[in-house]
Write a protein that holds these residues in place. Structure first.
Motif, mmCIF file in Angstrom:
data_model
loop_
_atom_site.group_PDB
_atom_site.id
_atom_site.type_symbol
_atom_site.label_atom_id
_atom_site.label_comp_id
_atom_site.label_asym_id
_atom_site.label_seq_id
_atom_site.Cartn_x
_atom_site.Cartn_y
_atom_site.Cartn_z
ATOM 1 N N MET A 161 0.565 -1.336 0.038
ATOM 2 C CA MET A 161 -0.047 0.028 0.093
ATOM 3 C C MET A 161 0.780 1.169 -0.035
ATOM 4 N N PHE A 162 1.935 1.163 0.741
ATOM 5 C CA PHE A 162 2.897 2.203 0.870
ATOM 6 C C PHE A 162 3.403 2.723 -0.559
ATOM 7 N N GLU A 163 4.085 1.662 -1.272
ATOM 8 C CA GLU A 163 4.512 1.649 -2.435
ATOM 9 C C GLU A 163 3.723 2.224 -3.387
ATOM 10 N N LYS A 164 2.301 2.055 -3.386
ATOM 11 C CA LYS A 164 1.423 2.395 -4.420
ATOM 12 C C LYS A 164 0.583 3.575 -4.095
ATOM 13 N N ASP A 165 1.352 4.505 -2.814
ATOM 14 C CA ASP A 165 0.936 5.578 -2.388
ATOM 15 C C ASP A 165 -0.538 5.567 -2.070
ATOM 16 N N GLU A 166 -1.232 4.456 -1.635
ATOM 17 C CA GLU A 166 -2.335 4.247 -0.965
ATOM 18 C C GLU A 166 -2.539 4.710 0.562
ATOM 19 N N ILE A 167 -1.170 4.494 0.948
ATOM 20 C CA ILE A 167 -1.085 5.084 2.533
ATOM 21 C C ILE A 167 0.207 5.859 2.537
ATOM 22 N N VAL A 168 -0.037 6.993 3.321
ATOM 23 C CA VAL A 168 1.111 8.063 3.463
ATOM 24 C C VAL A 168 2.237 7.268 4.655
ATOM 25 N N GLY A 169 3.474 7.753 4.370
ATOM 26 C CA GLY A 169 4.560 7.310 5.244
ATOM 27 C C GLY A 169 4.341 7.386 6.703
ATOM 28 N N GLU A 170 3.663 8.485 7.187
ATOM 29 C CA GLU A 170 3.452 8.720 8.636
ATOM 30 C C GLU A 170 2.475 7.491 9.089
ATOM 31 N N ASP A 171 1.507 7.192 8.330
ATOM 32 C CA ASP A 171 0.577 6.415 8.794
ATOM 33 C C ASP A 171 1.096 4.841 8.702
ATOM 34 N N PHE A 172 2.108 4.644 7.685
ATOM 35 C CA PHE A 172 2.756 3.420 7.596
ATOM 36 C C PHE A 172 3.673 3.154 8.732
ATOM 37 N N HIS A 173 4.205 4.150 9.265
ATOM 38 C CA HIS A 173 5.047 4.101 10.394
ATOM 39 C C HIS A 173 4.333 4.022 11.682
ATOM 40 N N LYS A 174 3.132 4.582 11.928
ATOM 41 C CA LYS A 174 2.320 4.342 12.923
ATOM 42 C C LYS A 174 1.799 2.770 12.968
ATOM 43 N N MET A 175 1.407 2.364 11.752
ATOM 44 C CA MET A 175 1.160 0.873 11.860
ATOM 45 C C MET A 175 2.188 -0.006 12.171
ATOM 46 N N LEU A 176 3.445 0.454 11.656
ATOM 47 C CA LEU A 176 4.593 -0.587 11.820
ATOM 48 C C LEU A 176 4.723 -0.510 13.493
ATOM 49 N N LEU A 177 4.831 0.679 14.261
ATOM 50 C CA LEU A 177 5.107 0.811 15.753
ATOM 51 C C LEU A 177 3.898 0.079 16.513
ATOM 52 N N ALA A 178 2.832 0.116 16.006
ATOM 53 C CA ALA A 178 1.595 -0.567 16.382
ATOM 54 C C ALA A 178 1.922 -2.150 16.577
ATOM 55 N N ILE A 179 2.210 -2.506 15.285
ATOM 56 C CA ILE A 179 2.485 -3.918 15.169
ATOM 57 C C ILE A 179 3.645 -4.504 16.174
ATOM 58 N N GLN A 180 4.700 -3.538 16.202
ATOM 59 C CA GLN A 180 5.856 -3.848 16.904
ATOM 60 C C GLN A 180 5.496 -4.006 18.595
ATOM 61 N N ASN A 181 4.682 -3.128 18.968
ATOM 62 C CA ASN A 181 4.031 -2.863 20.103
ATOM 63 C C ASN A 181 3.420 -4.386 20.754
ATOM 64 N N LEU A 182 2.476 -4.658 19.896
ATOM 65 C CA LEU A 182 1.707 -5.880 19.962
ATOM 66 C C LEU A 182 2.469 -6.914 19.997
ATOM 67 N N ILE A 183 3.537 -7.060 19.277
ATOM 68 C CA ILE A 183 4.168 -8.227 19.386
ATOM 69 C C ILE A 183 5.000 -8.471 20.533
ATOM 70 N N GLU A 184 5.734 -7.172 20.886
ATOM 71 C CA GLU A 184 6.325 -7.152 22.514
ATOM 72 C C GLU A 184 5.599 -7.549 23.433
ATOM 73 N N TYR A 185 4.382 -7.015 23.375
ATOM 74 C CA TYR A 185 3.199 -7.256 24.422
ATOM 75 C C TYR A 185 3.232 -8.644 24.592
ATOM 76 N N LEU A 186 2.627 -9.377 23.497
ATOM 77 C CA LEU A 186 2.541 -10.831 23.403
ATOM 78 C C LEU A 186 3.632 -11.488 23.995
ATOM 79 N N ASN A 187 4.821 -11.259 23.185
ATOM 80 C CA ASN A 187 6.192 -12.106 23.692
ATOM 81 C C ASN A 187 6.209 -11.843 25.249
ATOM 82 N N ARG A 188 6.406 -10.662 25.881
ATOM 83 C CA ARG A 188 6.542 -10.467 27.165
ATOM 84 C C ARG A 188 5.681 -11.302 27.972
ATOM 85 N N ASN A 189 4.141 -11.576 27.619
ATOM 86 C CA ASN A 189 3.255 -12.171 28.297
ATOM 87 C C ASN A 189 3.117 -13.624 28.241
#
Length: 97
Positions: free
Chosen positions: A1-29
């Motif tokens: 989606m990012f490469e096709k300009d369907e999503i802006v870089g800032e939103d892409f970055h926020k989504m990656l951080l959210a995924i990272q936080n979710l994975i860290e939470y699941l891993n910790r718990n």
């Protein structure tokens, strides 16, 4: 989606951080695998502000080329793209060759 300009870089970055936080939470718990934490931190490098800046500049140039072909003035092109008169004139020169 990012490469096709369907999503802006800032939103892409926020989504990656959210995924990272979710994975860290699941891993910790549930898993507590230290190797997973190390791999997840790499997602931070997927968003590169320099790459985003180049993408924006490329999009501005593409817009300027279209506007030049439509006969728009530098003033209008500047409003559309944020490019300077010099940058617009350089693009005009490139297009005339």
């Amino acid at each position: 989606m990012f490469e096709k300009d369907e999503i802006v870089g800032e939103d892409f970055h926020k989504m990656l951080l959210a995924i990272q936080n979710l994975i860290e939470y699941l891993n910790r718990n549930y898993f507590n695998d230290k190797r997973l934490e190390e791999e997840v931190t790499m997602t931070k490098t997927l968003y590169d502000p320099i790459v985003e800046k180049k993408r924006i500049e490329k999009k501005a140039k593409e817009t300027a080329i279209k506007a030049i072909k439509m006969g728009m003035t530098n003033e209008v092109i500047n409003e559309l793209t944020g490019l300077s008169d010099k940058e617009i004139n350089d693009i005009r020169k490139e297009q005339s060759h």
